[in-house]
Design a protein around this motif. Structure first.
Motif, PDB file in Angstrom:
ATOM      1  N   SER A  22       0.831  -1.201   0.000  1.00 42.09           N
ATOM      2  CA  SER A  22       0.000   0.000   0.000  1.00 42.09           C
ATOM      3  C   SER A  22       0.866   1.252   0.000  1.00 42.09           C
ATOM      4  O   SER A  22       2.030   1.222   0.398  1.00 42.09           O
ATOM      5  CB  SER A  22      -0.922   0.013   1.230  1.00 42.09           C
ATOM      6  OG  SER A  22      -0.174   0.285   2.397  1.00 42.09           O
ATOM      7  N   THR A  23       0.277   2.342  -0.439  1.00 40.86           N
ATOM      8  CA  THR A  23       1.012   3.608  -0.403  1.00 40.86           C
ATOM      9  C   THR A  23       1.313   4.010   1.028  1.00 40.86           C
ATOM     10  O   THR A  23       2.335   4.633   1.295  1.00 40.86           O
ATOM     11  CB  THR A  23       0.235   4.726  -1.137  1.00 40.86           C
ATOM     12  OG1 THR A  23      -1.092   4.794  -0.621  1.00 40.86           O
ATOM     13  CG2 THR A  23       0.202   4.485  -2.628  1.00 40.86           C
ATOM     14  N   ASP A  24       0.442   3.623   1.959  1.00 39.18           N
ATOM     15  CA  ASP A  24       0.715   3.895   3.379  1.00 39.18           C
ATOM     16  C   ASP A  24       1.966   3.156   3.837  1.00 39.18           C
ATOM     17  O   ASP A  24       2.811   3.713   4.537  1.00 39.18           O
ATOM     18  CB  ASP A  24      -0.468   3.495   4.256  1.00 39.18           C
ATOM     19  CG  ASP A  24      -1.660   4.433   4.129  1.00 39.18           C
ATOM     20  OD1 ASP A  24      -1.461   5.585   3.676  1.00 39.18           O
ATOM     21  OD2 ASP A  24      -2.771   4.015   4.469  1.00 39.18           O
ATOM     22  N   GLN A  25       2.097   1.876   3.437  1.00 39.48           N
ATOM     23  CA  GLN A  25       3.277   1.102   3.792  1.00 39.48           C
ATOM     24  C   GLN A  25       4.535   1.711   3.170  1.00 39.48           C
ATOM     25  O   GLN A  25       5.563   1.819   3.839  1.00 39.48           O
ATOM     26  CB  GLN A  25       3.140  -0.349   3.322  1.00 39.48           C
ATOM     27  CG  GLN A  25       2.131  -1.159   4.082  1.00 39.48           C
ATOM     28  CD  GLN A  25       1.926  -2.511   3.455  1.00 39.48           C
ATOM     29  OE1 GLN A  25       1.714  -2.630   2.248  1.00 39.48           O
ATOM     30  NE2 GLN A  25       1.967  -3.550   4.271  1.00 39.48           N
ATOM     31  N   GLY A  27       4.991   4.781   2.291  1.00 34.71           N
ATOM     32  CA  GLY A  27       5.257   6.034   2.975  1.00 34.71           C
ATOM     33  C   GLY A  27       5.977   5.829   4.302  1.00 34.71           C
ATOM     34  O   GLY A  27       6.928   6.546   4.621  1.00 34.71           O
ATOM     35  N   ARG A  28       5.547   4.813   5.055  1.00 35.37           N
ATOM     36  CA  ARG A  28       6.206   4.530   6.336  1.00 35.37           C
ATOM     37  C   ARG A  28       7.647   4.077   6.125  1.00 35.37           C
ATOM     38  O   ARG A  28       8.541   4.450   6.885  1.00 35.37           O
ATOM     39  CB  ARG A  28       5.427   3.472   7.117  1.00 35.37           C
ATOM     40  CG  ARG A  28       4.209   4.032   7.825  1.00 35.37           C
ATOM     41  CD  ARG A  28       3.611   3.044   8.810  1.00 35.37           C
ATOM     42  NE  ARG A  28       3.202   1.784   8.193  1.00 35.37           N
ATOM     43  CZ  ARG A  28       2.036   1.581   7.583  1.00 35.37           C
ATOM     44  NH1 ARG A  28       1.163   2.565   7.498  1.00 35.37           N
ATOM     45  NH2 ARG A  28       1.733   0.415   7.074  1.00 35.37           N
ATOM     46  N   ASP A  33       8.050   8.266  10.534  1.00 31.43           N
ATOM     47  CA  ASP A  33       6.979   8.995  11.221  1.00 31.43           C
ATOM     48  C   ASP A  33       6.878  10.459  10.816  1.00 31.43           C
ATOM     49  O   ASP A  33       6.101  11.214  11.392  1.00 31.43           O
ATOM     50  CB  ASP A  33       7.189   8.922  12.736  1.00 31.43           C
ATOM     51  CG  ASP A  33       7.008   7.514  13.268  1.00 31.43           C
ATOM     52  OD1 ASP A  33       6.234   6.752  12.663  1.00 31.43           O
ATOM     53  OD2 ASP A  33       7.649   7.182  14.293  1.00 31.43           O
ATOM     54  N   PRO A  35       6.283  12.024   7.404  1.00 34.08           N
ATOM     55  CA  PRO A  35       6.029  12.146   5.964  1.00 34.08           C
ATOM     56  C   PRO A  35       5.897  13.612   5.558  1.00 34.08           C
ATOM     57  O   PRO A  35       5.542  14.459   6.383  1.00 34.08           O
ATOM     58  CB  PRO A  35       4.701  11.412   5.771  1.00 34.08           C
ATOM     59  CG  PRO A  35       4.029  11.523   7.096  1.00 34.08           C
ATOM     60  CD  PRO A  35       5.128  11.518   8.125  1.00 34.08           C
ATOM     61  N   THR A  39       2.450  13.953   0.554  1.00 34.77           N
ATOM     62  CA  THR A  39       3.038  12.614   0.439  1.00 34.77           C
ATOM     63  C   THR A  39       2.834  12.008  -0.940  1.00 34.77           C
ATOM     64  O   THR A  39       3.771  11.467  -1.522  1.00 34.77           O
ATOM     65  CB  THR A  39       2.455  11.681   1.524  1.00 34.77           C
ATOM     66  OG1 THR A  39       2.681  12.269   2.799  1.00 34.77           O
ATOM     67  CG2 THR A  39       3.099  10.315   1.479  1.00 34.77           C
ATOM     68  N   GLY A  64      -4.530   3.924  -2.402  1.00 36.74           N
ATOM     69  CA  GLY A  64      -3.893   3.055  -1.433  1.00 36.74           C
ATOM     70  C   GLY A  64      -2.788   2.159  -1.927  1.00 36.74           C
ATOM     71  O   GLY A  64      -2.205   1.409  -1.163  1.00 36.74           O
ATOM     72  N   ARG A  65      -2.447   2.191  -3.230  1.00 39.37           N
ATOM     73  CA  ARG A  65      -1.360   1.332  -3.689  1.00 39.37           C
ATOM     74  C   ARG A  65      -0.722   1.852  -4.970  1.00 39.37           C
ATOM     75  O   ARG A  65      -1.275   2.685  -5.672  1.00 39.37           O
ATOM     76  CB  ARG A  65      -1.818  -0.104  -3.860  1.00 39.37           C
ATOM     77  CG  ARG A  65      -2.826  -0.296  -4.960  1.00 39.37           C
ATOM     78  CD  ARG A  65      -3.242  -1.740  -5.011  1.00 39.37           C
ATOM     79  NE  ARG A  65      -4.200  -1.916  -6.101  1.00 39.37           N
ATOM     80  CZ  ARG A  65      -4.606  -3.062  -6.523  1.00 39.37           C
ATOM     81  NH1 ARG A  65      -4.163  -4.157  -5.974  1.00 39.37           N
ATOM     82  NH2 ARG A  65      -5.466  -3.152  -7.492  1.00 39.37           N
TER      83      ARG A  65
END
Length: 78
Positions: A22-25, A27-28, A33, A35, A39, A64-65
């Motif tokens: 995912s884009t969240d993953q 980004g992390r 912590d 970003p 983003t 999301g991806r």
């Protein structure tokens, strides 16, 4: 934009080859912590730089991806 961030993007995608990331993953993995405010814009830049580094390809952003696919020169019409 930092080359180190593009390298982190590549490393993350290689470690998780064949998996949906995912884009969240992403980004992390890239920013931890802290970003950037924009983003997704930054992610687009790093994916673009990665595509150039890899000699082409296609990147699709969906909610999301991110999907990156290698595209042969023949299919690009070269």
């Amino acid at each position: 934009m930092s080359a180190q961030k593009t390298e982190l993007l590549l490393a993350t995608l290689l470690v998780r080859a064949g998996q949906v990331v995912s884009t969240d993953q992403l980004g992390r993995e890239i920013w931890g912590d802290e970003p950037p405010r924009k983003t997704m814009a930054a992610m687009h830049v790093h994916v673009s730089q990665l595509r150039k580094l890899l000699g082409g390809g296609r990147a699709r952003f969906r909610p999301g991806r991110v999907q990156i696919a290698r595209v042969s020169a023949a299919s690009r019409g070269r």
